[in-house]
Design a protein around this motif. Structure first.
Motif, PDB file in Angstrom:
ATOM      1  N   ARG A   1      -2.342  27.095   1.526  1.00  0.00           N
ATOM      2  CA  ARG A   1      -2.339  26.646   2.025  1.00  0.00           C
ATOM      3  C   ARG A   1      -1.598  27.888   3.366  1.00  0.00           C
ATOM      4  O   ARG A   1      -1.882  27.875   4.472  1.00  0.00           O
ATOM      5  CB  ARG A   1      -0.606  26.412   1.857  1.00  0.00           C
ATOM      6  CG  ARG A   1       0.059  25.676   2.676  1.00  0.00           C
ATOM      7  CD  ARG A   1       1.708  24.970   2.149  1.00  0.00           C
ATOM      8  NE  ARG A   1       1.225  23.367   1.099  1.00  0.00           N
ATOM      9  CZ  ARG A   1       1.056  23.929  -0.451  1.00  0.00           C
ATOM     10  NH1 ARG A   1       1.646  24.854  -0.471  1.00  0.00           N
ATOM     11  NH2 ARG A   1       0.524  22.948  -1.060  1.00  0.00           N
ATOM     12  N   GLU A   2      -1.086  29.040   2.955  1.00  0.00           N
ATOM     13  CA  GLU A   2      -1.080  30.448   3.745  1.00  0.00           C
ATOM     14  C   GLU A   2      -2.472  30.540   4.794  1.00  0.00           C
ATOM     15  O   GLU A   2      -2.567  31.014   6.457  1.00  0.00           O
ATOM     16  CB  GLU A   2      -0.999  31.319   3.779  1.00  0.00           C
ATOM     17  CG  GLU A   2       1.184  31.057   3.119  1.00  0.00           C
ATOM     18  CD  GLU A   2       1.066  32.306   1.873  1.00  0.00           C
ATOM     19  OE1 GLU A   2       0.300  33.382   1.767  1.00  0.00           O
ATOM     20  OE2 GLU A   2       2.426  32.271   1.955  1.00  0.00           O
ATOM     21  N   THR A   3      -3.643  30.172   3.911  1.00  0.00           N
ATOM     22  CA  THR A   3      -5.135  30.725   4.222  1.00  0.00           C
ATOM     23  C   THR A   3      -5.757  30.019   4.970  1.00  0.00           C
ATOM     24  O   THR A   3      -7.021  30.334   5.609  1.00  0.00           O
ATOM     25  CB  THR A   3      -5.855  32.008   3.511  1.00  0.00           C
ATOM     26  OG1 THR A   3      -6.209  30.657   2.771  1.00  0.00           O
ATOM     27  CG2 THR A   3      -5.147  32.479   3.254  1.00  0.00           C
ATOM     28  N   ARG A   4      -5.507  28.343   5.113  1.00  0.00           N
ATOM     29  CA  ARG A   4      -5.738  28.330   5.597  1.00  0.00           C
ATOM     30  C   ARG A   4      -5.522  26.740   6.337  1.00  0.00           C
ATOM     31  O   ARG A   4      -4.537  26.059   6.018  1.00  0.00           O
ATOM     32  CB  ARG A   4      -6.516  26.875   4.224  1.00  0.00           C
ATOM     33  CG  ARG A   4      -8.682  26.829   4.330  1.00  0.00           C
ATOM     34  CD  ARG A   4      -8.751  25.910   2.512  1.00  0.00           C
ATOM     35  NE  ARG A   4      -8.061  24.363   2.930  1.00  0.00           N
ATOM     36  CZ  ARG A   4      -8.193  23.645   1.835  1.00  0.00           C
ATOM     37  NH1 ARG A   4      -8.852  24.190   0.762  1.00  0.00           N
ATOM     38  NH2 ARG A   4      -7.576  22.450   1.579  1.00  0.00           N
ATOM     39  N   THR A   5      -5.751  26.732   7.592  1.00  0.00           N
ATOM     40  CA  THR A   5      -5.663  25.741   8.693  1.00  0.00           C
ATOM     41  C   THR A   5      -5.847  24.384   8.867  1.00  0.00           C
ATOM     42  O   THR A   5      -6.002  23.613   9.794  1.00  0.00           O
ATOM     43  CB  THR A   5      -5.171  26.513   9.942  1.00  0.00           C
ATOM     44  OG1 THR A   5      -6.822  27.359  10.372  1.00  0.00           O
ATOM     45  CG2 THR A   5      -4.221  27.953   9.451  1.00  0.00           C
ATOM     46  N   ALA A   6      -7.346  24.559   7.960  1.00  0.00           N
ATOM     47  CA  ALA A   6      -8.591  23.326   8.100  1.00  0.00           C
ATOM     48  C   ALA A   6      -9.082  22.983   7.149  1.00  0.00           C
ATOM     49  O   ALA A   6      -9.343  24.212   6.187  1.00  0.00           O
ATOM     50  CB  ALA A   6      -9.109  24.321   9.064  1.00  0.00           C
ATOM     51  N   PRO A   7      -9.347  21.865   6.062  1.00  0.00           N
ATOM     52  CA  PRO A   7     -10.442  21.910   4.832  1.00  0.00           C
ATOM     53  C   PRO A   7     -11.890  22.764   4.519  1.00  0.00           C
ATOM     54  O   PRO A   7     -12.022  23.014   6.350  1.00  0.00           O
ATOM     55  CB  PRO A   7     -10.349  20.017   5.468  1.00  0.00           C
ATOM     56  CG  PRO A   7     -10.391  19.505   6.947  1.00  0.00           C
ATOM     57  CD  PRO A   7      -9.504  21.071   7.689  1.00  0.00           C
TER      58      PRO A   7
END
Length: 222
Positions: free
Chosen positions: A95-101
């Motif tokens: 959740r912290e490292t991904r802002t996109a799928p």
């Protein structure tokens, strides 16, 4: 919906009006989504550590059924789940490292969104390119992290088949153009831009007998 995920059961699953999930009865957290388009994607549900109020689930797509077997997907799911068992807060880190799928998640949503908006034959060809050429190499990458260098390497790996190499790059460009419009990736973040395509030789094709007859009829009518 609960079921033991095997090759037989996965093949038997049919699409519905809306995407639905099937949770594996043998490996908690291992699951499969069936999109309305018929695309089947393996995933794992990862739980954030913490108290009941802070706890949340994150679903990580592993890949599509077809290029990926049930056994391969189950092995990958076990790896991700075991990291959490050993104390690593995998869900929180994702959740912290991904802002996109991931690319696999993005491509599945893209294909579902294009259903009914493009020719079905074209959509099937897009699905084939994602499943065979793109996702096996890039599917687990976060979409926001894909670089022009990554796409260029994939383009170069298919240099012996220029037409295929160019179609792959064009499809990735279309994927990101659509993703930007849906606010699934940051703007001006298309890694397929400015990649020089290979020259393509024109492909000669002869008309079939039926096509020759139709051509002759058209000429006579004209």
């Amino acid at each position: 919906m609960l079921a033991k995920l095997t090759t037989t059961t996965v093949k038997a699953l049919r699409p519905k009006a809306k995407r639905y999930w099937v949770d594996d009865t043998e490996l908690p957290g291992f699951r499969l989504s069936v999109a309305s388009s018929g695309t089947k994607s393996f995933a794992v549900r990862l739980r954030t550590r913490g108290g009941r109020k802070l706890r949340a689930d994150t679903t990580r797509v592993i890949g599509h059924f077809g290029p990926l077997t049930v056994a391969q997907a189950r092995t990958e799911a076990k790896k991700l789940l075991s990291r959490g068992t050993l104390g690593e807060n995998v869900a929180s880190k994702l959740r912290e490292t991904r802002t996109a799928p991931t690319i696999a998640e993005l491509s599945a949503t893209f294909l579902e969104h294009r259903h009914g908006k493009i020719k079905e034959r074209t959509r099937h060809e897009y699905a084939r390119l994602f499943n065979v050429e793109i996702n096996p190499l890039l599917g687990t990458r976060a979409a926001k992290d894909l670089t022009r260098s990554d796409v260029a390497k994939l383009h170069s790996s298919n240099r012996k088949t220029p037409y295929l190499a160019n179609r792959v790059v064009t499809l990735i460009a279309s994927l990101y153009h659509w993703a930007e419009s849906q606010e699934l990736v940051p703007e001006h973040r298309n890694p397929a831009q400015k990649i020089e395509l290979y020259p393509e030789k024109s492909r000669e094709r002869y008309l079939t007998d039926a096509e020759m007859l139709r051509l002759g009829d058209a000429i006579r009518v004209a």
